[in-house]
Enzyme design. Structure first.
Site, PDB file in Angstrom:
ATOM      1  N   TRP A 104       0.848  -1.191   0.000  1.00  0.00           N
ATOM      2  CA  TRP A 104       0.000   0.000   0.000  1.00  0.00           C
ATOM      3  C   TRP A 104       0.887   1.247   0.000  1.00  0.00           C
ATOM      4  CZ3 TRP A 104      -1.428   2.758   4.927  1.00  0.00           C
ATOM      5  CH2 TRP A 104      -2.316   3.827   4.684  1.00  0.00           C
ATOM      6  N   ASP A 143       0.991  -8.895   1.073  1.00  0.00           N
ATOM      7  CA  ASP A 143      -0.329  -8.288   1.221  1.00  0.00           C
ATOM      8  C   ASP A 143      -0.503  -7.122   0.249  1.00  0.00           C
ATOM      9  OD1 ASP A 143      -2.797  -7.982   3.218  1.00  0.00           O
ATOM     10  OD2 ASP A 143      -2.048  -5.973   2.757  1.00  0.00           O
ATOM     11  N   TYR A 189      -5.191  -0.489  -4.412  1.00  0.00           N
ATOM     12  CA  TYR A 189      -3.914   0.187  -4.183  1.00  0.00           C
ATOM     13  C   TYR A 189      -3.326   0.696  -5.500  1.00  0.00           C
ATOM     14  CZ  TYR A 189      -3.852  -1.957   0.520  1.00  0.00           C
ATOM     15  OH  TYR A 189      -4.139  -2.357   1.801  1.00  0.00           O
ATOM     16  N   SER A 245     -11.307  -6.546   6.930  1.00  0.00           N
ATOM     17  CA  SER A 245     -10.417  -5.453   7.308  1.00  0.00           C
ATOM     18  C   SER A 245     -11.228  -4.294   7.868  1.00  0.00           C
ATOM     19  CB  SER A 245      -9.597  -4.979   6.100  1.00  0.00           C
ATOM     20  OG  SER A 245      -8.733  -3.910   6.462  1.00  0.00           O
ATOM     21  N   GLN A 263      -7.788  -7.556   9.405  1.00  0.00           N
ATOM     22  CA  GLN A 263      -6.658  -6.659   9.181  1.00  0.00           C
ATOM     23  C   GLN A 263      -7.030  -5.240   9.620  1.00  0.00           C
ATOM     24  OE1 GLN A 263      -4.205  -5.040   5.410  1.00  0.00           O
ATOM     25  NE2 GLN A 263      -4.019  -7.227   5.754  1.00  0.00           N
ATOM     26  N   LEU A 299       4.126   0.755  12.434  1.00  0.00           N
ATOM     27  CA  LEU A 299       5.012   1.890  12.721  1.00  0.00           C
ATOM     28  C   LEU A 299       4.266   3.218  12.701  1.00  0.00           C
ATOM     29  CD1 LEU A 299       8.205   0.945  10.656  1.00  0.00           C
ATOM     30  CD2 LEU A 299       7.764   0.604  13.086  1.00  0.00           C
TER      31      LEU A 299
END
Length: 329
Positions: A21, A49, A54, A151, A177, A208
């Site tokens: 992504w 993934d 995307y 998700s 997800q 992160l």
């Protein structure tokens, strides 16, 4: 690399998954994408993934090309369906028509006959849930999809889908997800318990916090060149984290990470993997060395005392409200 079972299934996924992504087909060129995929494979990552939406479908195509020649059985390929991929009224959502057509397009772009995990990228309030579940189940029975996931669904939506699948004898979801990291913990109170009862694991994105937990953003200076904060697609996601009070607390994590023999980024990834309901953390990368750094978090078990100090350091900048949602990923 270490591996964990995906929910109540026999599928083993690598603790670190490589996601594309905002990178493939967008932030980085094709050669860099190939180098990142090669680095991921070299570090033992087997789980990849992506999603049809995307980079306007380009991300799937780039990933498919980068994985050409790799033994298909050695990979766990995951993609998603829901968001618009065309201009028509049926080019979005979780109707039978869009699910089937979107999967076939994804298979062509990924250059494969099947995907290992197919995610409902969001919940579709406009389509009967039974239609969605039956369409997914048909694809599983046809061998085009092996496992199912969702998700960013709510706990209530997950519970309802699980009960309906059981009542009708349909394939159940085994993965969720969500966004999850030290700063964004909204799944902990409701979603994780619901998934545990439903036999589902978390495969978390943004461990992160869009790069904020790597420590590269400073409260006393501009964002670094090439960062998501300067990217048109990534700025909306990273923006909420770029508050001085957040960046100052993140900077205070550095000595804690150093005590554990980790970088701040490694500490953040290891933190997500310390949740027993997390099967994998999805990392993105614009350079191969970022992958190598993050993979070092595999197998790290954080001491309870360190986990408490992390919570104390971050304090009230931690987001826990399950009513908060994010737009798309």
């Amino acid at each position: 690399m270490e591996f964990r079972p995906l929910g109540r299934s026999g599928l083993q996924v690598s603790e670190i998954a490589y996601g594309n992504w905002l990178t493939h087909g967008s932030q980085i060129d094709v050669d860099t994408a190939r180098a990142c995929v090669a680095a991921a494979l070299g570090e033992g990552i087997t789980t990849f993934d992506t999603a049809d939406v995307y980079a306007g479908t380009r991300a799937e195509a780039v990933l498919g090309e980068a994985l050409t020649g790799v033994r298909r059985e050695s990979l766990v390929l995951c993609t998603k369906v829901y968001f618009p991929t065309g201009p028509g009224p049926n080019d979005q959502g979780l109707s039978r028509k869009h699910i089937v057509e979107s999967l076939h397009a994804s298979l062509r772009r990924l250059n494969t006959d099947y995907v290992d995990v197919y995610y409902a990228h969001r919940f579709d309030h406009a389509t009967p849930l039974v239609e969605t579940l039956r369409a997914f189940d048909d694809l599983v029975r046809q061998g085009k999809v092996l496992y199912l996931g969702v998700s960013e669904w709510t706990a209530e939506q997950i519970v309802t889908a699980r009960r309906l699948a059981e009542d009708l004898g349909l394939t159940a979801f085994v993965a969720n997800q969500p966004q999850y990291n030290m700063l964004w913990r909204v799944i902990e109170d409701e979603v994780v318990p619901a998934c545990e009862k439903a036999g589902m694991s978390q495969v978390v994105f943004s461990p992160l916090a869009q790069g904020v937990l790597s420590g590269k953003y400073r409260s006393d200076g501009p964002p670094p060149q090439g960062s998501r904060a300067l990217d048109a697609n990534g700025a909306d996601w990273v923006g909420p984290y770029l508050r001085p009070e957040v960046l100052e607390r993140v900077a205070a994590l550095r000595p804690l990470a150093a005590e554990a023999g980790l970088t701040t980024a490694q500490l953040a990834v290891a933190w997500t993997l310390n949740n027993p309901n997390v099967a994998a953390a999805v990392i993105g990368a614009s350079r191969p060395e970022q992958i190598r750094e993050n993979v070092a978090a595999v197998g790290v078990r954080l001491d309870p005392a360190l986990l408490r100090r992390i919570d104390e350091t971050l304090g009230d900048v931690i987001e826990r409200d399950p009513g908060r949602t994010e737009s798309a990923a």
